[in-house]
Design a protein around this motif. Structure first.
Motif, PDB file in Angstrom:
ATOM      1  N   LYS A 101       4.153  -4.465   5.212  1.00 54.37           N
ATOM      2  CA  LYS A 101       4.590  -3.174   4.531  1.00 54.37           C
ATOM      3  C   LYS A 101       5.532  -2.422   5.808  1.00 54.37           C
ATOM      4  CE  LYS A 101       1.368  -2.414   1.207  1.00 54.37           C
ATOM      5  NZ  LYS A 101       2.279  -2.086   0.058  1.00 54.37           N
ATOM      6  N   ARG A 102       4.952  -2.507   6.791  1.00 52.55           N
ATOM      7  CA  ARG A 102       5.973  -1.815   8.196  1.00 52.55           C
ATOM      8  C   ARG A 102       7.068  -2.648   8.362  1.00 52.55           C
ATOM      9  NH1 ARG A 102       6.940   3.241   9.517  1.00 52.55           N
ATOM     10  NH2 ARG A 102       7.531   3.335  11.671  1.00 52.55           N
ATOM     11  N   TYR A 103       6.826  -3.807   8.632  1.00 54.37           N
ATOM     12  CA  TYR A 103       7.958  -4.611   9.482  1.00 54.37           C
ATOM     13  C   TYR A 103       8.892  -5.467   8.603  1.00 54.37           C
ATOM     14  CZ  TYR A 103       5.611  -2.856  13.540  1.00 54.37           C
ATOM     15  OH  TYR A 103       4.884  -2.031  14.404  1.00 54.37           O
ATOM     16  N   LEU A 104       8.542  -5.771   7.404  1.00 49.90           N
ATOM     17  CA  LEU A 104       9.303  -6.375   6.248  1.00 49.90           C
ATOM     18  C   LEU A 104       9.868  -5.753   5.284  1.00 49.90           C
ATOM     19  CD1 LEU A 104       7.286  -9.856   6.178  1.00 49.90           C
ATOM     20  CD2 LEU A 104       9.187  -9.294   7.545  1.00 49.90           C
ATOM     21  N   CYS A 105       8.880  -4.502   4.836  1.00 46.39           N
ATOM     22  CA  CYS A 105       9.300  -3.750   3.825  1.00 46.39           C
ATOM     23  C   CYS A 105       9.955  -2.414   4.081  1.00 46.39           C
ATOM     24  CB  CYS A 105       8.086  -3.625   2.705  1.00 46.39           C
ATOM     25  SG  CYS A 105       7.710  -4.992   1.918  1.00 46.39           S
ATOM     26  N   PHE A 106       9.717  -2.240   5.513  1.00 42.23           N
ATOM     27  CA  PHE A 106      10.284  -0.887   6.097  1.00 42.23           C
ATOM     28  C   PHE A 106       9.657   0.255   5.509  1.00 42.23           C
ATOM     29  CE2 PHE A 106      13.906  -4.188   6.160  1.00 42.23           C
ATOM     30  CZ  PHE A 106      13.445  -4.615   7.227  1.00 42.23           C
ATOM     31  N   LEU A 107       8.401   0.320   4.990  1.00 42.40           N
ATOM     32  CA  LEU A 107       7.718   1.699   4.599  1.00 42.40           C
ATOM     33  C   LEU A 107       7.444   2.634   5.726  1.00 42.40           C
ATOM     34  CD1 LEU A 107       5.703   0.222   1.709  1.00 42.40           C
ATOM     35  CD2 LEU A 107       7.918   1.017   1.582  1.00 42.40           C
ATOM     36  N   SER A 108       7.350   3.659   5.163  1.00 44.59           N
ATOM     37  CA  SER A 108       6.944   4.582   6.128  1.00 44.59           C
ATOM     38  C   SER A 108       5.343   4.487   6.254  1.00 44.59           C
ATOM     39  CB  SER A 108       7.389   6.282   5.646  1.00 44.59           C
ATOM     40  OG  SER A 108       6.239   6.499   4.451  1.00 44.59           O
ATOM     41  N   TRP A 109       4.985   5.132   7.417  1.00 40.84           N
ATOM     42  CA  TRP A 109       3.424   5.174   7.578  1.00 40.84           C
ATOM     43  C   TRP A 109       2.855   5.909   6.410  1.00 40.84           C
ATOM     44  CZ3 TRP A 109       1.909   1.596  10.241  1.00 40.84           C
ATOM     45  CH2 TRP A 109       2.474   1.212  11.424  1.00 40.84           C
ATOM     46  N   GLU A 110       3.157   7.054   5.996  1.00 36.79           N
ATOM     47  CA  GLU A 110       2.633   7.843   4.828  1.00 36.79           C
ATOM     48  C   GLU A 110       2.415   6.984   3.690  1.00 36.79           C
ATOM     49  OE1 GLU A 110       5.431   8.794   6.665  1.00 36.79           O
ATOM     50  OE2 GLU A 110       4.601  10.508   7.772  1.00 36.79           O
ATOM     51  N   GLN A 111       3.691   6.166   3.371  1.00 41.31           N
ATOM     52  CA  GLN A 111       3.610   5.145   2.035  1.00 41.31           C
ATOM     53  C   GLN A 111       2.695   4.064   2.254  1.00 41.31           C
ATOM     54  OE1 GLN A 111       5.702   5.828  -0.584  1.00 41.31           O
ATOM     55  NE2 GLN A 111       3.765   4.595  -1.537  1.00 41.31           N
ATOM     56  N   ILE A 112       2.532   3.622   3.390  1.00 41.25           N
ATOM     57  CA  ILE A 112       1.436   2.433   3.589  1.00 41.25           C
ATOM     58  C   ILE A 112      -0.027   3.075   3.806  1.00 41.25           C
ATOM     59  CG2 ILE A 112       0.506   1.073   5.442  1.00 41.25           C
ATOM     60  CD1 ILE A 112       3.490   1.031   6.677  1.00 41.25           C
ATOM     61  N   SER A 113      -0.037   4.392   3.989  1.00 42.48           N
ATOM     62  CA  SER A 113      -1.433   4.955   3.908  1.00 42.48           C
ATOM     63  C   SER A 113      -1.745   5.040   2.311  1.00 42.48           C
ATOM     64  CB  SER A 113      -1.527   6.394   4.686  1.00 42.48           C
ATOM     65  OG  SER A 113      -1.363   5.948   6.102  1.00 42.48           O
ATOM     66  N   VAL A 114      -0.860   5.620   1.611  1.00 42.64           N
ATOM     67  CA  VAL A 114      -1.207   6.001   0.267  1.00 42.64           C
ATOM     68  C   VAL A 114      -1.211   4.717  -0.432  1.00 42.64           C
ATOM     69  CG1 VAL A 114       0.027   6.656  -1.901  1.00 42.64           C
ATOM     70  CG2 VAL A 114       0.410   8.061  -0.022  1.00 42.64           C
ATOM     71  N   ASP A 115      -0.561   3.684  -0.154  1.00 40.17           N
ATOM     72  CA  ASP A 115      -0.441   2.446  -1.060  1.00 40.17           C
ATOM     73  C   ASP A 115      -1.909   1.628  -0.544  1.00 40.17           C
ATOM     74  OD1 ASP A 115       1.915   2.694  -1.873  1.00 40.17           O
ATOM     75  OD2 ASP A 115       2.893   0.944  -0.590  1.00 40.17           O
ATOM     76  N   MET A 116      -2.356   1.716   0.453  1.00 40.93           N
ATOM     77  CA  MET A 116      -3.599   1.054   1.072  1.00 40.93           C
ATOM     78  C   MET A 116      -4.872   1.993   0.769  1.00 40.93           C
ATOM     79  SD  MET A 116      -2.300  -1.417   3.892  1.00 40.93           S
ATOM     80  CE  MET A 116      -3.844  -2.403   3.899  1.00 40.93           C
ATOM     81  N   ASN A 117      -4.659   3.107   0.396  1.00 36.84           N
ATOM     82  CA  ASN A 117      -5.638   4.184   0.054  1.00 36.84           C
ATOM     83  C   ASN A 117      -6.456   4.366   1.514  1.00 36.84           C
ATOM     84  OD1 ASN A 117      -6.974   6.142  -1.454  1.00 36.84           O
ATOM     85  ND2 ASN A 117      -8.665   4.552  -2.145  1.00 36.84           N
ATOM     86  N   TYR A 118      -5.749   4.406   2.719  1.00 38.21           N
ATOM     87  CA  TYR A 118      -6.202   4.862   3.744  1.00 38.21           C
ATOM     88  C   TYR A 118      -5.810   6.280   4.382  1.00 38.21           C
ATOM     89  CZ  TYR A 118      -7.058  -0.172   4.628  1.00 38.21           C
ATOM     90  OH  TYR A 118      -7.589  -1.488   4.314  1.00 38.21           O
ATOM     91  N   SER A 119      -6.686   6.625   5.450  1.00 37.93           N
ATOM     92  CA  SER A 119      -6.031   7.815   6.095  1.00 37.93           C
ATOM     93  C   SER A 119      -4.855   7.434   7.055  1.00 37.93           C
ATOM     94  CB  SER A 119      -7.192   8.707   6.768  1.00 37.93           C
ATOM     95  OG  SER A 119      -7.545   7.844   7.992  1.00 37.93           O
ATOM     96  N   MET A 120      -4.110   8.130   7.410  1.00 37.89           N
ATOM     97  CA  MET A 120      -3.138   8.017   8.566  1.00 37.89           C
ATOM     98  C   MET A 120      -3.740   7.543   9.747  1.00 37.89           C
ATOM     99  SD  MET A 120       0.084   8.456   7.463  1.00 37.89           S
ATOM    100  CE  MET A 120       1.029   8.972   8.834  1.00 37.89           C
ATOM    101  N   GLN A 121      -4.774   8.196   9.982  1.00 34.46           N
ATOM    102  CA  GLN A 121      -5.409   7.823  11.313  1.00 34.46           C
ATOM    103  C   GLN A 121      -5.783   6.316  11.212  1.00 34.46           C
ATOM    104  OE1 GLN A 121      -6.186  10.837   9.725  1.00 34.46           O
ATOM    105  NE2 GLN A 121      -5.313  12.193  11.096  1.00 34.46           N
ATOM    106  N   TYR A 122      -6.487   6.185  10.210  1.00 33.87           N
ATOM    107  CA  TYR A 122      -6.998   4.772   9.915  1.00 33.87           C
ATOM    108  C   TYR A 122      -6.020   3.727   9.779  1.00 33.87           C
ATOM    109  CZ  TYR A 122     -10.047   0.771   8.244  1.00 33.87           C
ATOM    110  OH  TYR A 122     -10.826  -0.234   8.131  1.00 33.87           O
ATOM    111  N   THR A 123      -4.909   4.040   9.198  1.00 30.28           N
ATOM    112  CA  THR A 123      -3.703   2.961   9.225  1.00 30.28           C
ATOM    113  C   THR A 123      -3.488   2.979  10.606  1.00 30.28           C
ATOM    114  OG1 THR A 123      -3.105   4.168   7.127  1.00 30.28           O
ATOM    115  CG2 THR A 123      -1.437   2.764   8.044  1.00 30.28           C
TER     116      THR A 123
END
Length: 145
Positions: A101-123
């Motif tokens: 998600k980060r290095y191939l889809c270029f998503l933001s940390w916020e979007q990754i956290s939402v997509d994976m249902n994780y907190s930012m810290q856990y992400t």
């Protein structure tokens, strides 16, 4: 290699993608310029060796940029394939997903956290662990080569 070096290695695709996007924007700008070019008609004769027209210059630049973009796209495809191999070498599927998600889809940390249902810290924690695994994988590959 360190986790910082792994992060830099994995980020190459994002920067190449940004350069491609920038060149596409330049082509759009040059196309706009080429369509705005008009000949100024006067009664005065011109010398035939006056030089090339603005439109011709713009078209040459557009063609050159399109050639560069095609080369960059080929590089990007190869680089993403290489990065995918590194990501697949990481054993944990959650780590793989974060890296993809980060290095191939270029998503933001916020979007990754939402997509994976994780907190930012856990992400971030999962990302750090994923980098450690990717680093170990790259070290093994470099020893084999």
């Amino acid at each position: 290699m360190s986790t910082t070096a792994v992060k830099k290695y994995l980020s190459q695709a994002r920067y190449l993608d940004m350069r491609i996007t920038s060149k596409i924007q330049q082509i759009t700008s040059l196309n706009d310029l080429a369509t705005k070019c008009t000949a100024t008609l006067t009664g005065m004769p011109r010398t035939p060796s006056h030089g090339t027209s603005t439109m011709a210059d713009a078209i040459v630049k557009i063609v050159d940029l399109q050639t560069e973009i095609n080369g960059d796209i080929e590089k990007l495809v190869d680089l993403k394939k290489e990065i995918t191999g590194v990501i697949k070498s990481v054993s944990n599927p959650e780590y793989q997903t974060i890296l993809e998600k980060r290095y191939l889809c270029f998503l933001s940390w916020e979007q990754i956290s939402v997509d994976m249902n994780y907190s930012m810290q856990y992400t971030f924690r999962m990302h750090d662990r994923a980098l450690v695994e990717a680093d170990a994988s790259l070290k093994v590959e470099s020893q084999v080569d």
